[in-house]
Motif scaffolding. Structure first.
Motif, PDB file in Angstrom:
ATOM      1  N   UNK A  33       0.785  -1.222   0.000  1.00  0.00           N
ATOM      2  CA  UNK A  33       0.000   0.000   0.000  1.00  0.00           C
ATOM      3  C   UNK A  33       0.817   1.271   0.000  1.00  0.00           C
ATOM      4  N   UNK A  34       1.993   1.251   0.671  1.00  0.00           N
ATOM      5  CA  UNK A  34       2.761   2.484   0.839  1.00  0.00           C
ATOM      6  C   UNK A  34       4.063   2.517   0.047  1.00  0.00           C
ATOM      7  N   UNK A  35       4.656   1.370  -0.224  1.00  0.00           N
ATOM      8  CA  UNK A  35       5.950   1.338  -0.910  1.00  0.00           C
ATOM      9  C   UNK A  35       5.790   1.069  -2.405  1.00  0.00           C
ATOM     10  N   UNK A  36       5.018   0.053  -2.749  1.00  0.00           N
ATOM     11  CA  UNK A  36       4.875  -0.341  -4.154  1.00  0.00           C
ATOM     12  C   UNK A  36       3.945   0.615  -4.899  1.00  0.00           C
ATOM     13  N   UNK A  37       4.219   0.877  -6.180  1.00  0.00           N
ATOM     14  CA  UNK A  37       3.263   1.623  -7.006  1.00  0.00           C
ATOM     15  C   UNK A  37       2.106   0.722  -7.412  1.00  0.00           C
ATOM     16  N   UNK A  38       1.211   1.226  -8.245  1.00  0.00           N
ATOM     17  CA  UNK A  38       0.105   0.410  -8.751  1.00  0.00           C
ATOM     18  C   UNK A  38       0.669  -0.794  -9.503  1.00  0.00           C
ATOM     19  N   UNK A  39      -0.010  -1.954  -9.447  1.00  0.00           N
ATOM     20  CA  UNK A  39       0.532  -3.156 -10.095  1.00  0.00           C
ATOM     21  C   UNK A  39       0.729  -3.005 -11.599  1.00  0.00           C
ATOM     22  N   UNK A 229       8.342  -0.752 -10.673  1.00  0.00           N
ATOM     23  CA  UNK A 229       8.475  -0.596  -9.229  1.00  0.00           C
ATOM     24  C   UNK A 229       7.745  -1.684  -8.463  1.00  0.00           C
ATOM     25  N   UNK A 230       6.553  -2.050  -8.927  1.00  0.00           N
ATOM     26  CA  UNK A 230       5.813  -3.135  -8.279  1.00  0.00           C
ATOM     27  C   UNK A 230       6.539  -4.461  -8.470  1.00  0.00           C
ATOM     28  N   UNK A 231       7.118  -4.675  -9.654  1.00  0.00           N
ATOM     29  CA  UNK A 231       7.848  -5.918  -9.911  1.00  0.00           C
ATOM     30  C   UNK A 231       9.004  -6.087  -8.930  1.00  0.00           C
ATOM     31  N   UNK A 232       9.720  -4.999  -8.642  1.00  0.00           N
ATOM     32  CA  UNK A 232      10.856  -5.079  -7.721  1.00  0.00           C
ATOM     33  C   UNK A 232      10.385  -5.410  -6.304  1.00  0.00           C
ATOM     34  N   UNK A 233       9.290  -4.797  -5.871  1.00  0.00           N
ATOM     35  CA  UNK A 233       8.747  -5.106  -4.549  1.00  0.00           C
ATOM     36  C   UNK A 233       8.287  -6.563  -4.486  1.00  0.00           C
ATOM     37  N   UNK A 234       7.639  -7.019  -5.548  1.00  0.00           N
ATOM     38  CA  UNK A 234       7.134  -8.399  -5.615  1.00  0.00           C
ATOM     39  C   UNK A 234       8.279  -9.400  -5.575  1.00  0.00           C
ATOM     40  N   UNK A 465      -0.919  11.095   2.301  1.00  0.00           N
ATOM     41  CA  UNK A 465      -0.484   9.707   2.074  1.00  0.00           C
ATOM     42  C   UNK A 465      -1.396   9.038   1.068  1.00  0.00           C
ATOM     43  N   UNK A 466      -0.791   8.419   0.057  1.00  0.00           N
ATOM     44  CA  UNK A 466      -1.546   7.670  -0.952  1.00  0.00           C
ATOM     45  C   UNK A 466      -1.346   6.178  -0.725  1.00  0.00           C
ATOM     46  N   UNK A 467      -2.454   5.476  -0.571  1.00  0.00           N
ATOM     47  CA  UNK A 467      -2.405   4.031  -0.352  1.00  0.00           C
ATOM     48  C   UNK A 467      -2.844   3.326  -1.632  1.00  0.00           C
ATOM     49  N   UNK A 468      -1.968   2.516  -2.192  1.00  0.00           N
ATOM     50  CA  UNK A 468      -2.286   1.745  -3.391  1.00  0.00           C
ATOM     51  C   UNK A 468      -3.052   0.490  -2.982  1.00  0.00           C
ATOM     52  N   UNK A 469      -4.369   0.505  -3.170  1.00  0.00           N
ATOM     53  CA  UNK A 469      -5.217  -0.598  -2.702  1.00  0.00           C
ATOM     54  C   UNK A 469      -4.909  -1.886  -3.457  1.00  0.00           C
ATOM     55  N   UNK A 470      -4.766  -1.789  -4.772  1.00  0.00           N
ATOM     56  CA  UNK A 470      -4.529  -3.004  -5.564  1.00  0.00           C
ATOM     57  C   UNK A 470      -3.195  -3.651  -5.209  1.00  0.00           C
ATOM     58  N   UNK A 471      -2.164  -2.828  -5.009  1.00  0.00           N
ATOM     59  CA  UNK A 471      -0.862  -3.373  -4.621  1.00  0.00           C
ATOM     60  C   UNK A 471      -0.929  -3.997  -3.235  1.00  0.00           C
ATOM     61  N   UNK A 472      -1.644  -3.325  -2.317  1.00  0.00           N
ATOM     62  CA  UNK A 472      -1.805  -3.877  -0.968  1.00  0.00           C
ATOM     63  C   UNK A 472      -2.541  -5.208  -1.008  1.00  0.00           C
ATOM     64  N   UNK A 473      -3.503  -5.345  -1.924  1.00  0.00           N
ATOM     65  CA  UNK A 473      -4.226  -6.606  -2.065  1.00  0.00           C
ATOM     66  C   UNK A 473      -3.269  -7.724  -2.470  1.00  0.00           C
ATOM     67  N   UNK A 474      -2.439  -7.484  -3.471  1.00  0.00           N
ATOM     68  CA  UNK A 474      -1.542  -8.527  -3.951  1.00  0.00           C
ATOM     69  C   UNK A 474      -0.509  -8.917  -2.894  1.00  0.00           C
TER      70      UNK A 474
END
Length: 541
Positions: A33-39, A229-234, A465-474
């Motif tokens: 939610x806080x570190x990763x961008x949108x998936x 960015x999401x790939x690196x977090x994943x 603060x922006x929370x990425x809901x979809x990234x937090x879900x994954x």
């Protein structure tokens, strides 16, 4: 006698373990939610209408929409009439990505959908069941000056589903049809920096090719790829979780191997669940950064399928092992009615995936949904899998009900026990019910977060603060199932703690009738777990 760790653990220690796992669960959600961008990112592309006046169109010539070697282009179809440009000479060209940008292997995949802008003409209307046939070439290169290399060249048919909301009269000529978007292309890796699409709409009136499809004004594409960015977090999550699950799995099996009895069915299934979780965790995706592995999407689907099939099987066997009598217990053959639907449903989904992404390994423009036969076949597989899933959940709900009813019946014998033994067994009942509720909570959380991620805009803003809901879900759900498997292997590992002589039946005041009701006839030295004993249904029942 030694049981499972969960049976010998005090409520205080169990709460401490649960609190630690809850902290990791919250961290998993916050990472997404806080570190990763949108998936994913969706990028719109408008094709450029290039002119290719060569007599032989079969020889490959790449028409680039912009740059130093850009093609001779026209603004609209009307401009082609005075210049005597035929429909077969027009090439719709799309450069991927947009100018001053480049693609990256961190994007993992590319998915494209197609939208046709079709104008209404009285003398050129869209016929019923019309099909547009596209001649598509896909090329790539890794710098702005080298030649394009062909990656794929296919004839791509797509059925048109268009409606015209206004009356079909002369004054409404020029208005556009409302057409459904069409699946166009999917590639399982992004190994090159630049891609080029050349789309032709060849017209052959004798063969009825591209006849009765209306007047196509423009071709628009929407490209979807995973954010780097999401790939690196994943990848980082996978790299961290892989050794964690592997270590607990080795520790779990080592404790089982130290027992003087062979492992029981439930212990084997938990170990198999750990193997499937480790299999899905192994970050082989790191290799996709340096290698053009287009099969990674299919491989990922297979890994997920194995894990979920194993998870569903575990739930059935977990309930059954705490309900069934001694004659049926500890044999996988006793669960064929419940595990059968899982196997059939998983096989149907595997065949469907092979018919879709399996074929796309050689033809990125293929889609099983583009033909009537393919659509019916795909729907048949999905319906059969859905029926199997419904049967499975009916079996599961019935077995959970049976287990709780069985436990409730056994609780009637607790008042006749001594205080120490009664408290011990009440704790066992509580912990079993607790694990069942945690399982239901994990399943419910998965469904809830999936629904939330679909109905929201993809992110929430709380102040600055922006929370990425979809990234937090994954990341959250992925972390949750890892923690679930971790907790199972830890809590259900055999405990090496033995009850002392002060807790023997005589000291606790346990009568022979009580012992007969609460124990089984297994004669292994270490025996079954205490929960097995407590929830056993007598053969006479």
């Amino acid at each position: 006698m030694a049981g499972a760790i969960i049976e010998n653990m005090s409520t205080k220690k169990l709460c401490i373990v649960g609190g630690i796992l809850l902290v990791f669960q919250i961290v998993a959600f916050l990472v997404g939610g806080l570190i990763a961008p949108a998936p994913t990112t969706a990028v719109p592309y408008m094709s450029v209408k290039c002119v290719d006046v060569r007599k032989n169109h079969h020889k490959t010539r790449w028409l680039v929409p912009w740059g130093p070697n850009k093609c001779d282009k026209i603004r609209d179809i009307e401009e082609a009439i005075p210049r005597e440009i035929e429909a077969n000479d027009i090439v719709f060209s799309v450069h991927i990505p947009l100018p001053s940008m480049e693609m990256s292997p961190w994007f993992q995949f590319m998915l494209f959908i197609l939208q046709l802008d079709i104008a209404f003409k009285l003398n050129n209307q869209i016929r019923e069941n019309a099909e547009v046939s596209m001649d598509v070439s896909l090329g790539y290169r890794d710098d702005m000056f080298s030649e394009w290399t062909e990656m794929a060249h296919e004839r791509v048919p797509r059925k048109l589903k268009c409606t015209f909301t206004s009356p079909k009269t002369l004054e409404h000529e020029g208005r556009h049809y409302e057409c459904d978007v069409l699946p166009f292309m999917e590639i399982g890796s992004v190994a090159h920096k630049y891609y080029l699409l050349n789309i032709r709409l060849p017209v052959n009136e004798k063969k009825k090719i591209n006849v009765g499809i209306g007047e196509i004004k423009d071709i628009r594409l929407v490209g979807i790829h995973q954010n780097g960015g999401f790939t690196k977090v994943w990848f980082a999550m996978k790299t961290f979780l892989t050794p964690s699950i592997f270590i607990i799995m080795v520790w779990y099996w080592r404790r089982i191997s130290m027992m003087s009895r062979p492992p029981v069915l439930l212990e084997k299934v938990i170990f198999a669940l750990g193997i499937s979780m480790t299999f899905i965790n192994i970050p082989v995706e790191w290799f996709s950064i340096g290698f053009d592995w287009t099969w990674m999407l299919l491989f990922g689907d297979i890994r997920q399928g194995i894990f979920y099939a194993m998870l569903l099987s575990f739930w059935i066997i977990f309930c059954g092992e705490h309900m069934m009598d001694q004659h049926e217990r500890n044999r996988i053959s006793g669960y064929w009615k419940q595990v059968g639907p899982i196997a059939v449903g998983s096989f149907c989904l595997f065949i469907f995936d092979m018919c879709e992404r399996g074929v796309q390994l050689t033809n990125p423009f293929y889609s099983i949904w583009t033909t009537d036969v393919g659509t019916e076949l795909a729907m048949a597989f999905i319906i059969v899998a859905g029926i199997c899933l419904c049967l499975y959940f009916l079996f599961l709900c019935f077995m959970v009900f049976q287990v709780f009813r069985n436990i409730s019946g056994k609780q009637s014998s607790l008042p006749a026990m001594s205080k120490v033994r009664r408290l011990h067994y009440e704790g066992l009942i509580f912990r079993f019910k607790f694990l069942m509720l945690i399982t239901l909570a994990c399943a419910a959380m998965t469904v809830i977060f999936f629904i939330v991620s679909q109905v929201t805009e993809g992110h929430w803003k709380w102040g600055g603060v922006t929370v990425q809901v979809n990234s937090a879900f994954f990341t959250g759900i992925y972390g949750m199932w890892n923690l679930y498997v971790f907790a199972l292997m830890f809590l259900y590992a055999p405990s090496h703690k033995n009850y002392g002589e002060d807790q023997s039946n005589g000291d606790l005041g346990v009568h022979s009738g009580e012992e007969l009701q609460l124990t089984t006839t297994i004669t292994h030295v270490d025996g079954p777990t205490e929960i097995y004993k407590l929830t056993r249904k007598e053969a006479q029942e």
